[in-house]
Design an enzyme around this catalytic site. Structure first.
Site, PDB file in Angstrom:
ATOM      1  N   VAL A 412      -7.072   3.184  -3.088  1.00 52.09           N
ATOM      2  CA  VAL A 412      -6.810   2.159  -3.556  1.00 52.09           C
ATOM      3  C   VAL A 412      -7.093   0.838  -3.234  1.00 52.09           C
ATOM      4  O   VAL A 412      -7.195   0.551  -1.926  1.00 52.09           O
ATOM      5  CB  VAL A 412      -5.415   1.811  -4.261  1.00 52.09           C
ATOM      6  CG1 VAL A 412      -4.770   1.338  -5.683  1.00 52.09           C
ATOM      7  CG2 VAL A 412      -5.199   3.189  -4.706  1.00 52.09           C
ATOM      8  N   HIS A 413      -7.739  -0.511  -3.546  1.00 47.77           N
ATOM      9  CA  HIS A 413      -8.883  -1.552  -3.742  1.00 47.77           C
ATOM     10  C   HIS A 413      -7.127  -2.220  -3.494  1.00 47.77           C
ATOM     11  O   HIS A 413      -6.851  -2.807  -3.879  1.00 47.77           O
ATOM     12  CB  HIS A 413      -9.005  -2.380  -5.167  1.00 47.77           C
ATOM     13  CG  HIS A 413     -10.463  -3.660  -4.439  1.00 47.77           C
ATOM     14  ND1 HIS A 413     -10.921  -3.312  -3.844  1.00 47.77           N
ATOM     15  CD2 HIS A 413      -9.322  -5.353  -4.347  1.00 47.77           C
ATOM     16  CE1 HIS A 413     -10.743  -5.011  -3.564  1.00 47.77           C
ATOM     17  NE2 HIS A 413     -10.342  -5.725  -3.711  1.00 47.77           N
ATOM     18  N   HIS A 414      -6.719  -2.151  -2.439  1.00 46.00           N
ATOM     19  CA  HIS A 414      -5.208  -2.899  -2.357  1.00 46.00           C
ATOM     20  C   HIS A 414      -4.990  -3.192  -0.563  1.00 46.00           C
ATOM     21  O   HIS A 414      -4.896  -2.212   0.255  1.00 46.00           O
ATOM     22  CB  HIS A 414      -4.469  -2.618  -2.920  1.00 46.00           C
ATOM     23  CG  HIS A 414      -2.133  -3.088  -2.683  1.00 46.00           C
ATOM     24  ND1 HIS A 414      -2.003  -2.996  -1.301  1.00 46.00           N
ATOM     25  CD2 HIS A 414      -2.059  -3.229  -3.806  1.00 46.00           C
ATOM     26  CE1 HIS A 414      -0.803  -4.099  -1.980  1.00 46.00           C
ATOM     27  NE2 HIS A 414      -1.151  -4.005  -2.739  1.00 46.00           N
ATOM     28  N   ARG A 467     -13.318   1.901  -2.573  1.00 42.54           N
ATOM     29  CA  ARG A 467     -11.678   0.575  -2.234  1.00 42.54           C
ATOM     30  C   ARG A 467     -12.529  -0.751  -2.884  1.00 42.54           C
ATOM     31  O   ARG A 467     -12.332  -1.812  -3.218  1.00 42.54           O
ATOM     32  CB  ARG A 467     -11.852   0.219  -0.551  1.00 42.54           C
ATOM     33  CG  ARG A 467     -10.601   0.112  -0.219  1.00 42.54           C
ATOM     34  CD  ARG A 467     -10.605  -0.387   1.066  1.00 42.54           C
ATOM     35  NE  ARG A 467      -9.875   1.145   1.516  1.00 42.54           N
ATOM     36  CZ  ARG A 467     -10.123   1.770   2.128  1.00 42.54           C
ATOM     37  NH1 ARG A 467     -11.238   1.515   2.556  1.00 42.54           N
ATOM     38  NH2 ARG A 467      -9.777   3.052   2.595  1.00 42.54           N
ATOM     39  N   THR A 473     -10.088   0.510  -9.203  1.00 39.74           N
ATOM     40  CA  THR A 473      -9.024   0.493  -8.199  1.00 39.74           C
ATOM     41  C   THR A 473      -8.165  -0.319  -7.809  1.00 39.74           C
ATOM     42  O   THR A 473      -7.695  -0.008  -7.306  1.00 39.74           O
ATOM     43  CB  THR A 473      -9.874   1.497  -6.910  1.00 39.74           C
ATOM     44  OG1 THR A 473     -10.583   0.593  -6.096  1.00 39.74           O
ATOM     45  CG2 THR A 473     -10.667   2.681  -7.000  1.00 39.74           C
TER      46      THR A 473
END
Length: 627
Positions: A412-414, A467, A473
């Site tokens: 996840v892009h976090h 990511r 994402t």
């Protein structure tokens, strides 16, 4: 408690709260719980002791310090650490609307406390940010400098500059949306805290007056928001705020406002196929339809019927019954509105149809589409189709709600989720160091950002779990907020079973149930299939429940290292598993699982726990390999 135990239990604590899940179909109650957990993960400020997302720490404790105003708190909007006022306010409005419209359903799930807490975390911040009647601090942090860095919120080194709107630098859209959030929250809190509800209304009224009297686009005043949340206009937010204030106060001034400005501000002119943080027209039209359907329109009926006509345009377009003027859908059946973070438009649209179905059912009305009359149940069928797609009934066979189901996005892009927690990695992660050490890693994120609704697949149902693929994402609070009401409604209708979806597997035959007393915990002990193995399994049934004549069991398994040496790379074979499992990571080998990435070693005497839910006898657990 041993650190290994506490880390291992983080992931499964989410499941244990509800006490039960369904082995087939979708457990919307569990999905609801995770959606609310996401808001805890997005909190800025001093975190409370009751914080359930344990990998997060305090952050942004100096926000507003340079401007001599207390701006600590609120929410980060997505995978970055800027507090953008417009999407934050919209998210709080949607949380509050869910708590109002689906009050009984959320209460029945024992989630109203968490829902109100999620709302209050936002409204407390808005009250702080509204320092004068005509001043609202609308952003903390700079998006450009923030995006140059990949670091945890707890380590932030980027600018925390704060930006405001005032009489000379207006922002009718931002002030209007914040007024709507506070008015909706006032309704949600009224049965539980009338004094707080009244305080919210004071601020909501002042902000609406400010928004209406000093007109302008907020991103002209807060230019650093332009690259990230550009506003297409403010007329919809003025109508939106006035509508919520009418519902919160009953004051005729506000209903007259939406009627007198219906044409000028586009309320009865705009027929839209999108509802989002930027475009509120469909929400206004649905809310005013409620006033009309309930027979409370009075002298304003003619204009409210025009609003309702546009509400039905939106609804019919979602249902593909709008004479070919429909919302695009993917081959797999998902609404497709925008390439970037499409799921936020899906959740918002599904929420509106769930609400409108309630309004139609309560007044024994039907939806009139160009392609024919439609019963309220058909709206709910659509809502369920979109929710089920999100949870895994899709061509990719993946849940787009992080942490839900057996297969969900792992990259996840976090920022916070992709870097080891401050409680596991005790030194600061620098701005560029985060890119070098964490952003480009091929391994899954060390922290599960449970309840985050990622951007989702493209128009062909294709999804790439990377990511760097932020369009697909990255999760947002504006995407997850509508899910609370949706999942509560679906849980009330379909219980723990839903209509079932077996991920392309054949239905599991009815099994003979274990001979255990429901409601009591039973425990059995096994060493493994090999005598003398250094691992012991303590298997218990912590709860059971019956749905439709079938009994389901909540199984809990403790893995204990009984040897005098550390154990690493433990792989387990779990057979006869027909339900969902939490707390272990699946491998590419059939029926084979391993310990989570962040807990690869079991020290002597330490334990790890995993849980699963299914009908029939317990699964068989054995050791495949260890070192």
């Amino acid at each position: 408690m041993n650190l290994n135990i506490s880390l291992c239990m983080l992931l499964i604590a989410l499941v244990l709260r509800l006490g039960g899940s369904a082995p087939s179909g979708f457990n919307y109650g569990d999905a609801l719980d995770k959606s609310l957990m996401f808001f805890e993960a997005q909190r800025s400020g001093k975190l409370p002791l009751q914080q359930r997302v344990k990998w997060r720490g305090d952050s942004g404790l100096q926000d507003g310090f340079q401007q001599r105003v207390d701006l600590v708190g609120g929410y980060y909007d997505a995978g970055d650490h800027v507090k953008f006022g417009l999407p934050m306010a919209y998210s709080v409005t949607m949380l509050a609307w869910g708590a109002i419209e689906f009050n009984k359903e959320i209460t029945d799930l024992n989630q109203m406390g968490h829902a109100l807490w999620a709302i209050k975390w936002g409204t407390d911040y808005f009250i702080k940010a509204h320092t004068q009647p005509n001043v609202l601090w609308g952003q903390v942090g700079d998006g450009v400098s923030d995006h140059y860095c990949w670091e945890r919120a707890e380590d932030m080194t980027t600018s925390r500059g704060a930006y405001k709107i005032d009489e000379q630098h207006p922002g009718s859209d931002l002030a209007g949306e914040t007024a709507a959030a506070l008015a909706a929250a006032a309704i949600a809190f009224r049965p539980y805290n009338s004094s707080y509800s009244n305080l919210l209304l004071v601020h909501a009224k002042q902000l609406f007056t400010f928004a209406d009297r000093f007109r302008g686009l907020y991103d002209n005043s807060i230019s650093s928001a332009q690259q990230f949340y550009t506003s297409s206009g403010y007329s919809d937010e003025l109508l939106w705020a006035a509508t919520w204030l009418h519902l919160a106060t009953g004051n005729e001034y506000y209903i007259k406002y939406v009627v007198d400005n219906a044409v000028y501000m586009g309320g009865t002119g705009w027929a839209v196929k999108e509802f989002s943080w930027d475009n509120k027209y469909a929400g206004v039209q649905i809310l005013l339809s409620k006033v009309l359907l309930e027979g409370k329109a009075g002298a304003y009926s003619a204009t409210l019927k025009q609003y309702q006509a546009k509400a039905e345009y939106f609804t019919c377009a979602c249902l593909q019954k709008n004479d070919d003027y429909n919302v695009q859908k993917t081959p797999g059946g998902l609404l497709y509105v925008r390439e970037w973070n499409n799921m936020q438009y899906v959740s918002s649209a599904a929420f509106l149809l769930a609400v409108y179905s309630n309004y139609l059912s309560a007044t024994k009305s039907q939806l009139n589409c160009p392609d024919g009359q439609t019963q309220p149940q058909e709206l709910l069928n659509f809502v369920k189709s979109q929710a089920d797609y999100i949870l895994g009934k899709n061509p990719a066979d993946v849940s787009y709600l992080v942490g839900y189901g057996a297969k969900y996005p792992l990259h996840v892009h976090h920022r916070g989720a992709s870097i080891a927690s401050v409680f596991a990695l005790h030194y600061d992660v620098g701005c560029t160091q985060g890119f070098e050490m964490w952003y480009n890693r091929a391994e899954p994120n060390p922290n599960v950002i449970c309840g985050g609704l990622v951007g989702g697949p493209d128009k062909n149902d294709d999804f790439s779990d990377e990511r760097s693929n932020y369009e697909q994402t990255e999760p947002t609070i504006s995407g997850s907020a509508p899910l609370v009401g949706i999942f509560a409604k679906l849980q009330s209708l379909y219980g723990n079973i839903g209509e079932g979806y077996n991920h392309n597997e054949s239905p599991v035959p009815q099994q003979k149930t274990p001979s255990t007393n429901p409601g009591k915990t039973t425990m059995s002990k096994t060493s493994s299939e090999s005598e003398g193995a250094p691992v012991e399994f303590l298997h218990s049934i912590s709860s059971s429940w019956t749905v439709g004549g079938a009994t389901y069991y909540h199984h809990r398994v403790i893995i204990k290292n009984t040897s005098s040496k550390p154990i690493s790379d433990l792989k387990l074979v779990i057979k006869d598993l027909s339900g969902s499992l939490w707390g272990l990571s699946p491998t590419e080998e059939k029926d084979t699982y391993e310990l989570p990435q962040w807990n690869k070693v079991l020290n002597p005497g330490s334990e790890c726990i995993f849980v699963y839910v299914q009908g029939g006898p317990q699964a068989t657990v054995s050791i495949k390999s260890l070192h």
